[in-house]
Design a protein around this motif. Sequence first.
Motif, PDB file in Angstrom:
ATOM      1  N   LEU A   1      38.789  37.987  49.494  1.00  0.00           N
ATOM      2  CA  LEU A   1      38.818  39.204  48.666  1.00  0.00           C
ATOM      3  C   LEU A   1      39.244  38.871  47.240  1.00  0.00           C
ATOM      4  O   LEU A   1      38.632  39.335  46.272  1.00  0.00           O
ATOM      5  CB  LEU A   1      39.769  40.238  49.272  1.00  0.00           C
ATOM      6  CG  LEU A   1      39.269  40.972  50.509  1.00  0.00           C
ATOM      7  CD1 LEU A   1      40.434  41.683  51.207  1.00  0.00           C
ATOM      8  CD2 LEU A   1      38.180  41.967  50.135  1.00  0.00           C
ATOM      9  N   ILE A   2      40.290  38.068  47.121  1.00  0.00           N
ATOM     10  CA  ILE A   2      40.809  37.710  45.790  1.00  0.00           C
ATOM     11  C   ILE A   2      39.766  36.923  45.001  1.00  0.00           C
ATOM     12  O   ILE A   2      39.527  37.208  43.820  1.00  0.00           O
ATOM     13  CB  ILE A   2      42.138  36.933  45.917  1.00  0.00           C
ATOM     14  CG1 ILE A   2      43.232  37.863  46.465  1.00  0.00           C
ATOM     15  CG2 ILE A   2      42.548  36.324  44.584  1.00  0.00           C
ATOM     16  CD1 ILE A   2      44.479  37.142  46.957  1.00  0.00           C
ATOM     17  N   ALA A   3      39.118  35.959  45.636  1.00  0.00           N
ATOM     18  CA  ALA A   3      38.100  35.161  44.942  1.00  0.00           C
ATOM     19  C   ALA A   3      36.949  36.050  44.465  1.00  0.00           C
ATOM     20  O   ALA A   3      36.473  35.923  43.326  1.00  0.00           O
ATOM     21  CB  ALA A   3      37.580  34.054  45.853  1.00  0.00           C
ATOM     22  N   ARG A   4      36.503  36.955  45.302  1.00  0.00           N
ATOM     23  CA  ARG A   4      35.404  37.850  44.933  1.00  0.00           C
ATOM     24  C   ARG A   4      35.819  38.779  43.792  1.00  0.00           C
ATOM     25  O   ARG A   4      35.057  38.979  42.846  1.00  0.00           O
ATOM     26  CB  ARG A   4      34.951  38.660  46.145  1.00  0.00           C
ATOM     27  CG  ARG A   4      34.174  37.851  47.156  1.00  0.00           C
ATOM     28  CD  ARG A   4      33.880  38.671  48.421  1.00  0.00           C
ATOM     29  NE  ARG A   4      33.106  37.932  49.374  1.00  0.00           N
ATOM     30  CZ  ARG A   4      31.777  37.946  49.471  1.00  0.00           C
ATOM     31  NH1 ARG A   4      31.080  38.698  48.641  1.00  0.00           N
ATOM     32  NH2 ARG A   4      31.153  37.234  50.377  1.00  0.00           N
ATOM     33  N   ALA A   5      37.002  39.349  43.889  1.00  0.00           N
ATOM     34  CA  ALA A   5      37.459  40.275  42.844  1.00  0.00           C
ATOM     35  C   ALA A   5      37.646  39.556  41.512  1.00  0.00           C
ATOM     36  O   ALA A   5      37.321  40.099  40.451  1.00  0.00           O
ATOM     37  CB  ALA A   5      38.747  40.967  43.274  1.00  0.00           C
ATOM     38  N   GLN A   6      38.171  38.337  41.545  1.00  0.00           N
ATOM     39  CA  GLN A   6      38.355  37.576  40.302  1.00  0.00           C
ATOM     40  C   GLN A   6      37.012  37.242  39.660  1.00  0.00           C
ATOM     41  O   GLN A   6      36.853  37.376  38.440  1.00  0.00           O
ATOM     42  CB  GLN A   6      39.156  36.308  40.568  1.00  0.00           C
ATOM     43  CG  GLN A   6      40.614  36.571  40.833  1.00  0.00           C
ATOM     44  CD  GLN A   6      41.386  35.318  41.244  1.00  0.00           C
ATOM     45  OE1 GLN A   6      40.815  34.321  41.687  1.00  0.00           O
ATOM     46  NE2 GLN A   6      42.709  35.388  41.122  1.00  0.00           N
ATOM     47  N   ALA A   7      36.047  36.799  40.452  1.00  0.00           N
ATOM     48  CA  ALA A   7      34.726  36.481  39.905  1.00  0.00           C
ATOM     49  C   ALA A   7      34.083  37.734  39.308  1.00  0.00           C
ATOM     50  O   ALA A   7      33.464  37.676  38.232  1.00  0.00           O
ATOM     51  CB  ALA A   7      33.837  35.887  40.996  1.00  0.00           C
ATOM     52  N   SER A   8      34.242  38.848  39.977  1.00  0.00           N
ATOM     53  CA  SER A   8      33.686  40.108  39.482  1.00  0.00           C
ATOM     54  C   SER A   8      34.346  40.520  38.167  1.00  0.00           C
ATOM     55  O   SER A   8      33.676  40.987  37.242  1.00  0.00           O
ATOM     56  CB  SER A   8      33.862  41.201  40.539  1.00  0.00           C
ATOM     57  OG  SER A   8      33.330  42.421  40.091  1.00  0.00           O
ATOM     58  N   ALA A   9      35.650  40.338  38.076  1.00  0.00           N
ATOM     59  CA  ALA A   9      36.369  40.701  36.844  1.00  0.00           C
ATOM     60  C   ALA A   9      35.902  39.850  35.668  1.00  0.00           C
ATOM     61  O   ALA A   9      35.733  40.367  34.554  1.00  0.00           O
ATOM     62  CB  ALA A   9      37.875  40.553  37.049  1.00  0.00           C
ATOM     63  N   VAL A  10      35.680  38.564  35.900  1.00  0.00           N
ATOM     64  CA  VAL A  10      35.190  37.682  34.836  1.00  0.00           C
ATOM     65  C   VAL A  10      33.812  38.149  34.380  1.00  0.00           C
ATOM     66  O   VAL A  10      33.533  38.241  33.184  1.00  0.00           O
ATOM     67  CB  VAL A  10      35.154  36.208  35.318  1.00  0.00           C
ATOM     68  CG1 VAL A  10      34.375  35.332  34.353  1.00  0.00           C
ATOM     69  CG2 VAL A  10      36.569  35.684  35.508  1.00  0.00           C
ATOM     70  N   HIS A  11      32.957  38.473  35.332  1.00  0.00           N
ATOM     71  CA  HIS A  11      31.605  38.935  35.005  1.00  0.00           C
ATOM     72  C   HIS A  11      31.651  40.242  34.217  1.00  0.00           C
ATOM     73  O   HIS A  11      30.947  40.402  33.213  1.00  0.00           O
ATOM     74  CB  HIS A  11      30.784  39.105  36.283  1.00  0.00           C
ATOM     75  CG  HIS A  11      29.374  39.481  36.021  1.00  0.00           C
ATOM     76  ND1 HIS A  11      28.963  40.787  35.968  1.00  0.00           N
ATOM     77  CD2 HIS A  11      28.295  38.724  35.754  1.00  0.00           C
ATOM     78  CE1 HIS A  11      27.673  40.815  35.695  1.00  0.00           C
ATOM     79  NE2 HIS A  11      27.244  39.578  35.571  1.00  0.00           N
ATOM     80  N   ARG A  12      32.488  41.190  34.660  1.00  0.00           N
ATOM     81  CA  ARG A  12      32.591  42.479  33.950  1.00  0.00           C
ATOM     82  C   ARG A  12      33.079  42.281  32.522  1.00  0.00           C
ATOM     83  O   ARG A  12      32.593  42.931  31.593  1.00  0.00           O
ATOM     84  CB  ARG A  12      33.524  43.436  34.693  1.00  0.00           C
ATOM     85  CG  ARG A  12      32.871  44.193  35.806  1.00  0.00           C
ATOM     86  CD  ARG A  12      33.741  45.328  36.329  1.00  0.00           C
ATOM     87  NE  ARG A  12      35.114  44.957  36.567  1.00  0.00           N
ATOM     88  CZ  ARG A  12      35.552  44.331  37.665  1.00  0.00           C
ATOM     89  NH1 ARG A  12      34.714  44.010  38.621  1.00  0.00           N
ATOM     90  NH2 ARG A  12      36.831  44.042  37.806  1.00  0.00           N
ATOM     91  N   ALA A  13      34.048  41.389  32.333  1.00  0.00           N
ATOM     92  CA  ALA A  13      34.564  41.144  30.979  1.00  0.00           C
ATOM     93  C   ALA A  13      33.460  40.602  30.078  1.00  0.00           C
ATOM     94  O   ALA A  13      33.333  41.018  28.914  1.00  0.00           O
ATOM     95  CB  ALA A  13      35.742  40.172  31.034  1.00  0.00           C
TER      96      ALA A  13
END
Length: 191
Positions: free
Chosen positions: A15-27
């Motif tokens: 979950l953490i890995a997916r959320a972090q990757a998503s946050a980088v993409h959104r930024a």
Amino acid sequence: MTTAAPQHPDLARELIARAQASAVHRAKRVRNQLDAVQLGQGRHAEHADTKFLRRILGEHDWPGHRLVGPAGARAAWSIALHSDHEPDFQRAAAFLLQRAVKAGDALIQHWAHLHDRALINSGHDQEYGTQLLLRADGIELCPLRAPESLDERRTSVELPPIAVALETVRRRYTPNRRTEDAPTVVLARAA
């Protein structure tokens, strides 16, 4: 809330890995730093993240602090919050998150944000003023039910007054940004 080791650290890590990757993409998306292929890859990843969280919800209910720890629970919330492409899923996730809050296994602030996002994505007015539109000319609240009692509702879910939240968002998104770099519309969260 519990501070014991999570029951499923493997789920927490994923979950953490997916959320972090998503946050980088959104930024990068907010800063207009992605080409069309990267935008498509991000949409595909968001769908995959939603599918992964849907499986967890089906097997375990809401992945709260006991199951995946505070960081894993925050990551699950972030994935659900950004599952805008599936408003029915967001509503179901908000329902399960509310149950976890009542059981003392999740943060009420997370529920308020997800509840508001699900309302907005379903065409309804938000309750807690957590969802904003960022525009080139400033920040505005998404449609809001009963604005005169907003701060009372925010207090009930342990959120700061709306004026404080809006100032925090303004500082986060507008310093060092030129107007021409600002997106026309991006859904954001107010603290």
